[in-house]
Design an enzyme around this catalytic site. Sequence first.
Site, mmCIF file in Angstrom:
data_model
loop_
_atom_site.group_PDB
_atom_site.id
_atom_site.type_symbol
_atom_site.label_atom_id
_atom_site.label_comp_id
_atom_site.label_asym_id
_atom_site.label_seq_id
_atom_site.Cartn_x
_atom_site.Cartn_y
_atom_site.Cartn_z
ATOM 1 N N ASP A 205 0.504 -1.157 -0.091
ATOM 2 C CA ASP A 205 0.061 -0.318 0.056
ATOM 3 C C ASP A 205 0.876 1.501 -0.179
ATOM 4 O O ASP A 205 2.062 1.207 -0.007
ATOM 5 C CB ASP A 205 -1.117 0.318 1.189
ATOM 6 C CG ASP A 205 -2.761 0.359 0.946
ATOM 7 O OD1 ASP A 205 -2.460 2.432 -0.067
ATOM 8 O OD2 ASP A 205 -3.324 -0.117 0.832
ATOM 9 N N HIS A 293 -3.194 3.374 -4.592
ATOM 10 C CA HIS A 293 -2.781 2.733 -3.415
ATOM 11 C C HIS A 293 -0.885 2.310 -3.679
ATOM 12 O O HIS A 293 -0.544 0.969 -2.653
ATOM 13 C CB HIS A 293 -3.735 0.990 -2.646
ATOM 14 C CG HIS A 293 -4.175 2.215 -1.618
ATOM 15 N ND1 HIS A 293 -4.487 2.279 -0.606
ATOM 16 C CD2 HIS A 293 -5.457 2.099 -2.652
ATOM 17 C CE1 HIS A 293 -5.603 2.397 -0.708
ATOM 18 N NE2 HIS A 293 -6.497 2.543 -1.727
ATOM 19 N N GLU A 353 -10.775 2.353 -4.820
ATOM 20 C CA GLU A 353 -9.886 4.020 -4.599
ATOM 21 C C GLU A 353 -8.699 4.991 -5.667
ATOM 22 O O GLU A 353 -7.242 4.374 -5.108
ATOM 23 C CB GLU A 353 -9.127 3.493 -2.982
ATOM 24 C CG GLU A 353 -10.096 3.812 -2.100
ATOM 25 C CD GLU A 353 -9.939 3.652 -0.723
ATOM 26 O OE1 GLU A 353 -10.688 3.918 -0.230
ATOM 27 O OE2 GLU A 353 -8.683 3.204 0.138
HETATM 28 C C1 ACM Z 1 -10.943 -0.855 1.119
HETATM 29 O O1 ACM Z 1 -10.995 -0.506 2.016
HETATM 30 N N1 ACM Z 1 -9.919 -0.274 0.271
HETATM 31 C C2 ACM Z 1 -10.322 -1.911 0.282
#
Ligand code: ACM
Length: 767
Positions: A205, A293, A353
């Site tokens: 991440d 991410h 995201e």
């Molecule tokens: C997530 O909680 N962004 C999968």
Amino acid sequence: MKFYYYRKTLCLALILAGSFTQFALAQEADPKFALIPYPSSLTEGKGSFTISSSTAIVSADRRFDNEAAQLNLLIKQYLKTPLKQLKSATAGKSILLKYDGSITAPEGYRLAVTAGGIVLSAKEPAGAFRAIETLRQLLPAEERSAKGLKSVSVPAVTIADQPAYAWRGMHLDVSRHFFSVAYVKKFIDLLALYKFNKLHLHLTDDQGWRIEIKKYPKLTEEGAWRTFNNQDSAVMVKSKNNPDFVIDPKHIVQKRGKTLYGGFYTQEQMKGIVAYALSKHIDIIPEIDMPGHMMAAINSYPFLTANGENKWGKLFTTPICPCKETTFEFAENVFTEIMEIFPGKYIHIGGDEVDRSSWEQAESCKELMAKNNIKTTAELQSYFINRMEKFFNSKGRKLIGWDEILEDGISSTAVVMYWRSWVPYAPVKAAKNGNQVVMSPGNPLYFDNEPDRNSLYEVYHFNPVPAKLTAAEAKGIIGAQANTWSERIPSENRADYMIFPRMTALAEVLWSNKDRYENYMQRLKLQFPRLDALGVSYRLPDISGLVERNVFIDETVLNPVKPLSDMKFRYTTDGTLPELSSAALDGPLKINKNMAVRLAAFTTGGRRSDIYDLQYTQQDLAAPVNTFVSKPGLSCNYFPGEFKNAKSISGEPKAVFTVKNIVVPAEANAPAFCLKYQGYLDIPADGIYSFYLNCDDGGILKIAGREVIDNDGPHGPFEKSGQVALRKGLQPVALDFIEGGGGYTLKLKYSFNGSEPVEVPSSWWKH
Ligand code: ACM
């Protein structure tokens, strides 16, 4: 609660208010077979079988060699010597591992314990292993006791068992905070104990890359280490009141003249973890989250982005660019090494995201979009995922992604992991599209949400199958998992606390799928000694019947019921944390002046429950209003838009609804909004009333002009409670509620004279 918003927001203080269910738990008798998850069928037998060093493990079938070895390891925990392992039965008593082709359910097994011996039957090794874990729970809880026992006895029983769902998973974010190999293995052993079969590791991440990739060594040489970030500073603040928030010193190093936080798994270490999990029939699902991410990777490999930038946008970081062949080359090289480490069917690509703004201006994207007739950057994202899926499939693997992968078209062969509670149609759409779906909605399956006294109930009553599916479509829901994001989880003890015992409730949903909640709560109590023996720092049961904001007229008493009989209460009245050295509360504490009490229960081992901050305020009975209202229900003013908290609501409502009681009206359907409820409670008798407000996001309750509950701010579903002294008659009520997106929890309960909290009756509301 919209998740990204919430995850960046510091959580409120510790949980207050006890549980009436726990009250029942302390009173009832222990069940004999305290198995979690409870088996499909169980018949008690007569007597018991004793395992001693003269007992043999008999397994004729090579298929079960691993299981015979696992069984031997289990028994060795108690006897400290291994049992003989034989290929066929001899005259002596034995534990027989038997192949039975008639047991067709995947992971199904039978277990028969009689005075004459134990027989575990299965068709698949996975079934035989699940049988061993059932046997484990029939053995004494002290499985890690230091001294060897001469023998252990197992009660006679016949069990036939199989799981309800194929995907029984837990997820662990090892990026935001890192967890050691030893901890991951300990977690795998606990997953095995509760018959889970999937461990999803969120390996990369923005905040850290945690798996060695030989072709791109900087991913871990640089990407696994960071100076302390805002997540670290947030937990440092919390650590002042709770040692579980102290950042694990194991993962803090001095490097290049700096103090750095981090760590990573070498490929060898990870192969060891994978093999350990496989021996317990648990697949590890590796997640390499892209195209978003990816900040930790882009820091070292900036060619991955569209414009060389690597920064935080409004909500998310710059993603890698799907319009350059070099990006695919990188992604395929990384996943090729990942597939060599992780032999399982499923590989997770994340896909959540993504801030696509950097793609909009890039020449490479304009060209690619023109060439492939791609109209939007959303379609570009789907192009990236679909192309990666083809690559995964060419290697014989299945792609999994978070539910955003659905947005602009997805093949029906990808597995969709549902998380966005505020997009309730997503799993329905996925199942109707023919995709397999794993359910992990934020509420109640994000275990990084602070647990409260309702959490076990909520998890236990989670139904993986959305209501809008036909029976045929429902088959697409292959199971569920809980996710534990570690932004605010910097230590192993904190992870244990967030995961246990919630994980046991999920285990029962996914394996047994039958509502035995009260019985489960009894069985859970008997699991605690085993979790103690295994060194799990689980969340202790709630103290029952407490309210946070108490009122009294002349005086009152604090006289809580112990959640477990051998716990001891300790308290302070000077604002300091209750410690083992604080005053004991062995009987009722009389209270006749305004004061604040901090209360906790301690185990004999010195572990502390949640801390209960109890405020006591003298009040007179509020006089009712002298007005005439006859209409049932309340008026509910609707303000669409984003509000930081319930205190900041202003302006004119867009609409005014009438509601029968405190519910979110269906018409309040903006992505974010606020509701102001107004009316009267027709109070039936003079006295002190307790109210319990569970909301996601914030809410403030005022009655008779007095603030009873402040549960404000953006947060997950969380209950707070308060009291108010009221005279019989009409009492004005104002409840302000904000919804940041996706939560939709709003429940108001009351209790009177110690009764169990129940919903306020509709007949009491007038306006
Ligand atoms: C997530 O909680 N962004 C999968």
